[in-house]
Design a protein around this motif. Structure first.
Motif, mmCIF file in Angstrom:
data_model
loop_
_atom_site.group_PDB
_atom_site.id
_atom_site.type_symbol
_atom_site.label_atom_id
_atom_site.label_comp_id
_atom_site.label_asym_id
_atom_site.label_seq_id
_atom_site.Cartn_x
_atom_site.Cartn_y
_atom_site.Cartn_z
ATOM 1 N N PRO A 166 63.806 30.667 58.254
ATOM 2 C CA PRO A 166 64.332 31.318 57.257
ATOM 3 C C PRO A 166 64.023 32.319 56.010
ATOM 4 O O PRO A 166 62.912 31.555 55.584
ATOM 5 C CB PRO A 166 65.522 30.384 56.733
ATOM 6 N N ASN A 167 64.320 33.638 55.949
ATOM 7 C CA ASN A 167 63.648 34.487 55.219
ATOM 8 C C ASN A 167 62.180 34.733 55.286
ATOM 9 O O ASN A 167 61.303 34.807 54.281
ATOM 10 C CB ASN A 167 63.815 33.938 53.850
ATOM 11 N N THR A 168 61.678 34.725 56.536
ATOM 12 C CA THR A 168 60.231 34.625 56.936
ATOM 13 C C THR A 168 59.947 35.531 58.144
ATOM 14 O O THR A 168 60.798 35.446 59.014
ATOM 15 C CB THR A 168 59.555 33.528 57.064
ATOM 16 N N ASP A 169 59.020 36.470 57.990
ATOM 17 C CA ASP A 169 58.712 37.253 59.220
ATOM 18 C C ASP A 169 57.093 37.145 59.358
ATOM 19 O O ASP A 169 56.260 37.019 58.209
ATOM 20 C CB ASP A 169 59.046 38.633 58.805
ATOM 21 N N THR A 170 56.718 37.229 60.558
ATOM 22 C CA THR A 170 55.374 37.003 60.794
ATOM 23 C C THR A 170 54.822 38.037 61.816
ATOM 24 O O THR A 170 55.397 38.146 62.778
ATOM 25 C CB THR A 170 54.976 35.678 61.492
ATOM 26 N N LEU A 171 53.366 38.715 61.410
ATOM 27 C CA LEU A 171 52.775 39.470 62.512
ATOM 28 C C LEU A 171 51.651 38.832 62.840
ATOM 29 O O LEU A 171 50.750 38.034 62.076
ATOM 30 C CB LEU A 171 52.389 40.865 61.752
ATOM 31 N N LEU A 172 51.189 38.941 64.222
ATOM 32 C CA LEU A 172 49.835 38.088 64.739
ATOM 33 C C LEU A 172 49.340 38.974 65.823
ATOM 34 O O LEU A 172 50.154 39.541 66.496
ATOM 35 C CB LEU A 172 50.293 36.698 64.941
ATOM 36 N N THR A 173 48.245 38.780 65.834
ATOM 37 C CA THR A 173 47.107 39.214 66.899
ATOM 38 C C THR A 173 46.691 38.125 67.736
ATOM 39 O O THR A 173 46.089 37.262 66.892
ATOM 40 C CB THR A 173 46.190 40.245 66.668
ATOM 41 N N MET A 174 46.951 38.242 68.822
ATOM 42 C CA MET A 174 46.391 37.002 69.768
ATOM 43 C C MET A 174 45.065 37.408 70.493
ATOM 44 O O MET A 174 44.938 38.431 71.009
ATOM 45 C CB MET A 174 47.386 36.252 70.786
ATOM 46 N N LEU A 175 43.935 36.541 70.616
ATOM 47 C CA LEU A 175 42.731 37.104 71.115
ATOM 48 C C LEU A 175 42.122 36.036 71.781
ATOM 49 O O LEU A 175 42.431 34.741 71.572
ATOM 50 C CB LEU A 175 41.851 37.486 70.127
ATOM 51 N N VAL A 176 41.345 36.108 72.935
ATOM 52 C CA VAL A 176 40.580 35.123 73.741
ATOM 53 C C VAL A 176 39.106 35.566 74.048
ATOM 54 O O VAL A 176 38.928 36.539 74.293
ATOM 55 C CB VAL A 176 41.238 34.797 75.074
ATOM 56 N N ASN A 177 38.297 34.415 73.817
ATOM 57 C CA ASN A 177 36.951 34.897 74.143
ATOM 58 C C ASN A 177 36.573 33.717 75.531
ATOM 59 O O ASN A 177 36.536 32.739 75.397
ATOM 60 C CB ASN A 177 35.969 34.441 73.192
ATOM 61 N N TYR A 178 36.912 34.602 76.780
ATOM 62 C CA TYR A 178 36.802 33.935 77.939
ATOM 63 C C TYR A 178 35.534 33.123 78.245
ATOM 64 O O TYR A 178 35.267 32.273 78.987
ATOM 65 C CB TYR A 178 37.236 34.672 79.134
ATOM 66 N N LYS A 179 34.434 33.667 77.535
ATOM 67 C CA LYS A 179 32.930 33.423 77.951
ATOM 68 C C LYS A 179 32.851 32.042 77.056
ATOM 69 O O LYS A 179 32.221 31.188 77.727
ATOM 70 C CB LYS A 179 32.098 34.483 77.779
ATOM 71 N N SER A 180 32.959 32.011 75.881
ATOM 72 C CA SER A 180 32.994 30.722 75.101
ATOM 73 C C SER A 180 34.080 29.700 75.300
ATOM 74 O O SER A 180 33.758 28.424 74.979
ATOM 75 C CB SER A 180 32.914 31.298 73.623
ATOM 76 N N GLY A 181 35.289 30.250 75.664
ATOM 77 C CA GLY A 181 36.499 29.239 75.907
ATOM 78 C C GLY A 181 37.334 29.019 74.577
ATOM 79 O O GLY A 181 37.868 27.944 74.542
ATOM 80 N N TYR A 202 36.272 41.545 68.331
ATOM 81 C CA TYR A 202 35.906 42.443 69.656
ATOM 82 C C TYR A 202 34.302 42.294 69.651
ATOM 83 O O TYR A 202 33.788 42.310 70.713
ATOM 84 C CB TYR A 202 36.557 43.461 69.346
ATOM 85 N N ALA A 203 33.783 42.667 68.448
ATOM 86 C CA ALA A 203 32.237 42.490 68.654
ATOM 87 C C ALA A 203 31.456 41.293 69.148
ATOM 88 O O ALA A 203 30.349 41.571 69.492
ATOM 89 C CB ALA A 203 31.920 43.141 67.125
ATOM 90 N N VAL A 204 32.185 40.182 68.864
ATOM 91 C CA VAL A 204 31.686 39.023 69.197
ATOM 92 C C VAL A 204 32.248 38.409 70.630
ATOM 93 O O VAL A 204 32.035 37.403 71.056
ATOM 94 C CB VAL A 204 31.658 37.815 68.097
ATOM 95 N N GLY A 205 32.995 39.271 71.279
ATOM 96 C CA GLY A 205 33.120 38.916 72.607
ATOM 97 C C GLY A 205 34.685 38.546 73.067
ATOM 98 O O GLY A 205 35.210 38.040 73.883
ATOM 99 N N PHE A 206 35.668 38.644 71.899
ATOM 100 C CA PHE A 206 36.825 38.283 71.934
ATOM 101 C C PHE A 206 37.605 39.582 72.275
ATOM 102 O O PHE A 206 37.611 40.661 72.048
ATOM 103 C CB PHE A 206 37.706 37.985 70.627
ATOM 104 N N SER A 207 38.654 39.236 73.264
ATOM 105 C CA SER A 207 39.479 40.404 73.666
ATOM 106 C C SER A 207 41.015 40.273 73.339
ATOM 107 O O SER A 207 41.397 39.034 73.381
ATOM 108 C CB SER A 207 39.747 40.234 75.417
#
Length: 271
Positions: free
Chosen positions: A73-88, A56-61
């Motif tokens: 199978p037997n797997t679980d995933t947690l994730l956060t998706m971010l975008v920096n629209y200025k840099s692309g 967030y400090a370098v421009g990602f939302s």
């Protein structure tokens, strides 16, 4: 006795891929649910929050936080998706868990940056230590540097790698308003690419490893191939980091021209 000792590794190398071949396969439509940080497991919450703050400090939302279940199978995933629209550039923080005999264990937690261009080239830079079972596409430039644990540094290296390859055209930044649709699309696309490489077959609701895929993917994660691949990965990582650190600060931190960013709406995925 010598014959028996030789038969044991042979049975392992020939038998384990059969478990992969005839296993449950990969779910084409995994369960994807939004998750609040308060629901994160305590042993990853601090790290996830810190990386989110650094990005967030370098421009990602932050676009969305998901839990991806029953995909593998037997797997679980947690994730956060971010975008920096200025840099692309896009970013993702991923924590992958594995279940063995009812006990959930954190396998890996890493940060990844991704940037796609009009000419089809896609750049991915991550600090995961885990080796991939997937074959790399001809227009995919992947940089894996486990030693860079700080997200801003990893992003600076990501931009350096892009400049080094000098791709043509504008960056493609997908409309992330419908993050779930986007996540489902890239999940399917990644496996469909492996179908083209002959490693999976598309069964509609599942992606099943082929004979070729089961053996290549399994052997690639077994000794000695795993040791060889890890050595190669570490060698490449040390080389690119040394090259990057040897550049002038202006070359490392230089800003991108905002006019090069192309905002493109996504076509919804049929479910």
């Amino acid at each position: 006795m010598s014959i028996l000792l030789a038969a044991i590794p042979a049975a392992i190398y020939l038998g384990v891929p059969l478990l992969i071949k005839f296993g449950e396969g990969m779910n084409a439509e995994p369960t994807l649910t939004f998750i609040d940080p308060a629901q994160w497991p305590p042993n990853i919450a601090q790290t996830m929050s810190r990386v989110e703050h650094d990005l967030y400090a370098v421009g990602f939302s932050i676009v969305a936080r998901f839990r991806l279940s029953n995909a593998v199978p037997n797997t679980d995933t947690l994730l956060t998706m971010l975008v920096n629209y200025k840099s692309g550039d896009k970013a993702m923080i991923t924590a992958i868990w594995s279940n063995a005999n009812g006990v959930w264990t954190l396998g890996t937690l890493y940060t990844e940056f991704s940037t796609r261009f009009e000419d089809g080239y896609c750049f991915d830079t991550m600090n995961s230590k885990a080796l991939s079972s997937f074959k790399r596409g001809p227009m995919d430039i992947k940089t894996q540097v486990p030693q860079l644990t700080e997200a801003p540094e990893l992003w600076a290296l990501h931009r350096f790698v892009i400049r080094k390859h000098n791709p043509s055209g504008r960056k493609v930044v997908y409309d992330m308003k419908d993050a779930e649709t986007y996540m489902r699309r890239i999940w399917r696309e990644s496996f469909r690419e492996q179908v083209q490489f002959g490693r999976f077959s598309d069964k509609g609701s599942r992606f099943q490893p082929t004979w070729k895929g089961a053996y290549l993917m399994t052997w690639g994660l077994m000794w000695p191939m795993k040791w060889i691949r890890e050595s190669q990965m570490n060698s490449r990582a040390n080389a690119i980091v040394a090259e990057w650190r040897g550049q002038p600060v202006s070359a490392i931190e230089g800003a991108f021209d905002e006019n090069s960013v192309w905002i493109k709406a996504e076509t919804p995925v049929a479910t």
